[in-house]
Design a protein around this motif. Sequence first.
Motif, PDB file in Angstrom:
ATOM      1  N   VAL B 301       0.832  -1.200   0.000  1.00  0.00           N
ATOM      2  CA  VAL B 301       0.000   0.000   0.000  1.00  0.00           C
ATOM      3  C   VAL B 301       0.866   1.250   0.000  1.00  0.00           C
ATOM      4  O   VAL B 301       0.650   2.182  -0.772  1.00  0.00           O
ATOM      5  CB  VAL B 301      -0.943  -0.011   1.230  1.00  0.00           C
ATOM      6  CG1 VAL B 301      -1.644   1.324   1.380  1.00  0.00           C
ATOM      7  CG2 VAL B 301      -1.953  -1.126   1.094  1.00  0.00           C
ATOM      8  N   TYR B 302       1.892   1.239   0.851  1.00  0.00           N
ATOM      9  CA  TYR B 302       2.767   2.415   0.972  1.00  0.00           C
ATOM     10  C   TYR B 302       3.418   2.733  -0.371  1.00  0.00           C
ATOM     11  O   TYR B 302       3.376   3.876  -0.843  1.00  0.00           O
ATOM     12  CB  TYR B 302       3.837   2.144   2.028  1.00  0.00           C
ATOM     13  CG  TYR B 302       4.763   3.314   2.287  1.00  0.00           C
ATOM     14  CD1 TYR B 302       4.503   4.215   3.308  1.00  0.00           C
ATOM     15  CD2 TYR B 302       5.900   3.518   1.517  1.00  0.00           C
ATOM     16  CE1 TYR B 302       5.337   5.286   3.548  1.00  0.00           C
ATOM     17  CE2 TYR B 302       6.741   4.579   1.748  1.00  0.00           C
ATOM     18  CZ  TYR B 302       6.463   5.463   2.774  1.00  0.00           C
ATOM     19  OH  TYR B 302       7.297   6.517   3.006  1.00  0.00           O
ATOM     20  N   ILE B 303       4.017   1.717  -0.992  1.00  0.00           N
ATOM     21  CA  ILE B 303       4.754   1.979  -2.239  1.00  0.00           C
ATOM     22  C   ILE B 303       3.793   2.361  -3.355  1.00  0.00           C
ATOM     23  O   ILE B 303       4.070   3.264  -4.150  1.00  0.00           O
ATOM     24  CB  ILE B 303       5.609   0.755  -2.612  1.00  0.00           C
ATOM     25  CG1 ILE B 303       6.751   0.648  -1.614  1.00  0.00           C
ATOM     26  CG2 ILE B 303       6.157   0.873  -4.022  1.00  0.00           C
ATOM     27  CD1 ILE B 303       7.627  -0.526  -1.788  1.00  0.00           C
ATOM     28  N   PHE B 304       2.629   1.700  -3.367  1.00  0.00           N
ATOM     29  CA  PHE B 304       1.642   2.020  -4.402  1.00  0.00           C
ATOM     30  C   PHE B 304       1.168   3.470  -4.261  1.00  0.00           C
ATOM     31  O   PHE B 304       1.170   4.236  -5.232  1.00  0.00           O
ATOM     32  CB  PHE B 304       0.451   1.063  -4.299  1.00  0.00           C
ATOM     33  CG  PHE B 304      -0.576   1.280  -5.372  1.00  0.00           C
ATOM     34  CD1 PHE B 304      -0.348   0.858  -6.664  1.00  0.00           C
ATOM     35  CD2 PHE B 304      -1.775   1.920  -5.084  1.00  0.00           C
ATOM     36  CE1 PHE B 304      -1.279   1.063  -7.655  1.00  0.00           C
ATOM     37  CE2 PHE B 304      -2.716   2.137  -6.065  1.00  0.00           C
ATOM     38  CZ  PHE B 304      -2.462   1.704  -7.358  1.00  0.00           C
ATOM     39  N   ILE B 305       0.798   3.854  -3.036  1.00  0.00           N
ATOM     40  CA  ILE B 305       0.316   5.224  -2.807  1.00  0.00           C
ATOM     41  C   ILE B 305       1.398   6.234  -3.185  1.00  0.00           C
ATOM     42  O   ILE B 305       1.161   7.198  -3.892  1.00  0.00           O
ATOM     43  CB  ILE B 305      -0.090   5.423  -1.328  1.00  0.00           C
ATOM     44  CG1 ILE B 305      -1.330   4.607  -1.002  1.00  0.00           C
ATOM     45  CG2 ILE B 305      -0.353   6.893  -1.032  1.00  0.00           C
ATOM     46  CD1 ILE B 305      -1.759   4.731   0.434  1.00  0.00           C
ATOM     47  N   GLN B 306       2.612   5.961  -2.703  1.00  0.00           N
ATOM     48  CA  GLN B 306       3.705   6.894  -2.966  1.00  0.00           C
ATOM     49  C   GLN B 306       3.932   7.044  -4.471  1.00  0.00           C
ATOM     50  O   GLN B 306       4.092   8.156  -4.978  1.00  0.00           O
ATOM     51  CB  GLN B 306       4.988   6.388  -2.300  1.00  0.00           C
ATOM     52  CG  GLN B 306       6.042   7.448  -2.207  1.00  0.00           C
ATOM     53  CD  GLN B 306       6.436   7.702  -0.770  1.00  0.00           C
ATOM     54  OE1 GLN B 306       6.688   6.766  -0.040  1.00  0.00           O
ATOM     55  NE2 GLN B 306       6.489   8.936  -0.348  1.00  0.00           N
ATOM     56  N   ASP B 307       3.913   5.914  -5.175  1.00  0.00           N
ATOM     57  CA  ASP B 307       4.121   5.950  -6.633  1.00  0.00           C
ATOM     58  C   ASP B 307       3.022   6.749  -7.319  1.00  0.00           C
ATOM     59  O   ASP B 307       3.289   7.619  -8.146  1.00  0.00           O
ATOM     60  CB  ASP B 307       4.148   4.510  -7.156  1.00  0.00           C
ATOM     61  CG  ASP B 307       4.312   4.486  -8.655  1.00  0.00           C
ATOM     62  OD1 ASP B 307       5.339   4.980  -9.126  1.00  0.00           O
ATOM     63  OD2 ASP B 307       3.398   4.004  -9.350  1.00  0.00           O
ATOM     64  N   GLN B 308       1.774   6.472  -6.941  1.00  0.00           N
ATOM     65  CA  GLN B 308       0.648   7.177  -7.556  1.00  0.00           C
ATOM     66  C   GLN B 308       0.711   8.674  -7.264  1.00  0.00           C
ATOM     67  O   GLN B 308       0.491   9.499  -8.135  1.00  0.00           O
ATOM     68  CB  GLN B 308      -0.681   6.608  -7.029  1.00  0.00           C
ATOM     69  CG  GLN B 308      -0.962   5.201  -7.497  1.00  0.00           C
ATOM     70  CD  GLN B 308      -1.104   5.122  -9.002  1.00  0.00           C
ATOM     71  OE1 GLN B 308      -1.800   5.914  -9.598  1.00  0.00           O
ATOM     72  NE2 GLN B 308      -0.397   4.184  -9.623  1.00  0.00           N
ATOM     73  N   LEU B 309       1.007   8.992  -5.991  1.00  0.00           N
ATOM     74  CA  LEU B 309       1.016  10.395  -5.600  1.00  0.00           C
ATOM     75  C   LEU B 309       2.119  11.169  -6.298  1.00  0.00           C
ATOM     76  O   LEU B 309       1.926  12.289  -6.733  1.00  0.00           O
ATOM     77  CB  LEU B 309       1.166  10.518  -4.091  1.00  0.00           C
ATOM     78  CG  LEU B 309      -0.070  10.159  -3.268  1.00  0.00           C
ATOM     79  CD1 LEU B 309       0.261  10.246  -1.796  1.00  0.00           C
ATOM     80  CD2 LEU B 309      -1.203  11.109  -3.600  1.00  0.00           C
TER      81      LEU B 309
END
Lengths: 302, 371
Positions: B301-309
Amino acid sequence: MSTLLGSLIAGLAIGAPIFLVASGLVLVFSVMGVLNFAHAGFYLFGAFIFVTLGSDVAHGTTSVIGFLIAILIAGAIVACISVAAERIVFIRTYRRHDHLAGLMESFALLVLIQGVCELIWGTSALTGQAPSVLFGTVDIAGVPLSKYNLLLIIVATIAAVGLWALVFHTRFGSKIRAVSSDRGMAAALGIRVGAITTSVFVIGGLLAGIAGAIDAPTVAVDISLLNTFTISMFAAVILGGFGSILGALVASMTLGVLDSLLATYVPSLAGYGLYIAFGVAILARMYLPGFREIAIGGGGTL
Amino acid sequence: MRTSSLRRRLSGGSGDTAPPGGLAAGAGWLTGRWGLGHAGGDAIVAAVLVLANLVIVIWFGSGFIFVWLLMLPYIMAASGTNITVGWTGRLSFGHALFFAGGAYVAAKLATGHIFAGAVVIPLICGVVAAALSVPLSLIAHKRRGVYFSILTLIVAQIVYSVVQNWSYVGGGSGLANVYVQNLGPISLASTDAFAWYAVIWTIVILVVLRAVYRSPFGLSCRAVREDGLRAETLGVPTSRLFTVSLALSAFITGLAGAILAYSETTVSPTQFYWTVSGTLVVMCLLGGRFSVLGPAIGACVYIFIQDQLFQNSASAADALVGGTFLLIVLVLPGGLVSIGERIRNARAPGGSAADPDPPDVLRELLAGGKR
């Protein structure tokens, strides 16, 4: 001789803001039992707010009085932020009686503060303005000393004496010490524990904000300051023995002076002062039993 | 008390019954519903990862696979970190030391020819990281809480500044050209092949961790977290447990570091910086530190959110991540995996949506003892 004196003064000036931040951290820790990871964030807020005040209200920093007022305003705003943090975040911690939860919450707060600062002030380095009167050197006993360094030392001295008087020589201070030594007992005796905790956060926020503001003209103010300052702050607290303001004072100044002396006399080791001090303290704790209580992790009350 | 007799006493309580809290064993909430055992849970974990990898390799192609190849090492590293943070309840801010340590060992060993290097080198990295944890354990001794956090933080920082000035490991610029060695005749040079390689490591680590979590050792770790003094009175060798659990935690984090080094093909001293440890801790707390799979979910979740953001709004990304993280820590102390349990508690008659208590491990420990 003059090199040594100049180096010592520079060292004390490095230690001054560290002490301002560390003493607030120690106060909060001894009263709440929570090590506030976000405390360096308050320092950063102070620095950024001061920079904004200096550039937006430009006339505020042309005179020394205006400069001091800007510092106090920055401190006051940070104190408000600190109280907001206490009311929103930390109030849950002492309801839950969980040491780890407090640390996690304050770390989460640190990440948030970092993000907010990045959002408001961007990632490029800023510099604070200070009246030109405060720069340059002044001769004391034939030794030229930086005026700004002397100012930092004076502020730290005022803060140290003020804290000492407040904590050990006022009724309010004895209440703080009562809450820090036994929260339940203090409440049973009629001390309003919540009010004491909030006021400790006010003091801590004020000191950290002032430290950030007064440091702003001398350092590059950006997000990375948060990470480096967190390390110095924790080093001062852990070397000073968690929960002793005097310990924090001695440790901050030792770290500052060590850094400065190394930079002057052993340039190849410059920047390692913190780690050397820490290594010595760990070894001392392991091999000198008597050193244990005064050096690291003693805990206890102020 | 001797470990062997403790093991005998503890094993009765944990082997045949489902761990309390259901959720605690990771996929317990899945296996419980469908009547599957622990092996079933392992199979689900493996199937989900293999399927995800299959979909990403075939479907998304080059775009998402680099995010996925970042997720896999972080899944392992966060799961390893959670042994210290979640199982024994010691908030470490020094795991960057093990993570980056593993990466650097992999970088140094990348060029030499080592028998079955693709398998052996990550294990060596893990062992080196575990060795690094031993002096830390000696210094930290049995300390918990704040002292342990700050001590690990500062020790890792010392190593960071040493590495930055050490020319043998590339100094401030780090090392480049870190590639995984061939697996016998199979070349792992292509991105797809490497993705499978990383997925297999992740599955192995997660399955092993799930087994260790249920074992008497894992149970003792959790018992120490709940109440160190009581656990010690019940015969848990606390001091040794801390050393071994930190070493295991470091081993897995170091192994993950090797995979990360292969995935990024470079290593740099910034990997030692304490903010990396902070990220690992965030992942544990985000996903849920009271379970095995929580940190893995948190890492994704962390890496996905960070990537998207970062693709959309770079400057607001950190503030949003920080805000989300603070919200989760305050409202959901059990992390994302505890959402399901909270909904179930709220639905149950007489239940409330309040925080689910962490599973009462001490009671289980006692029950094992009485048997």
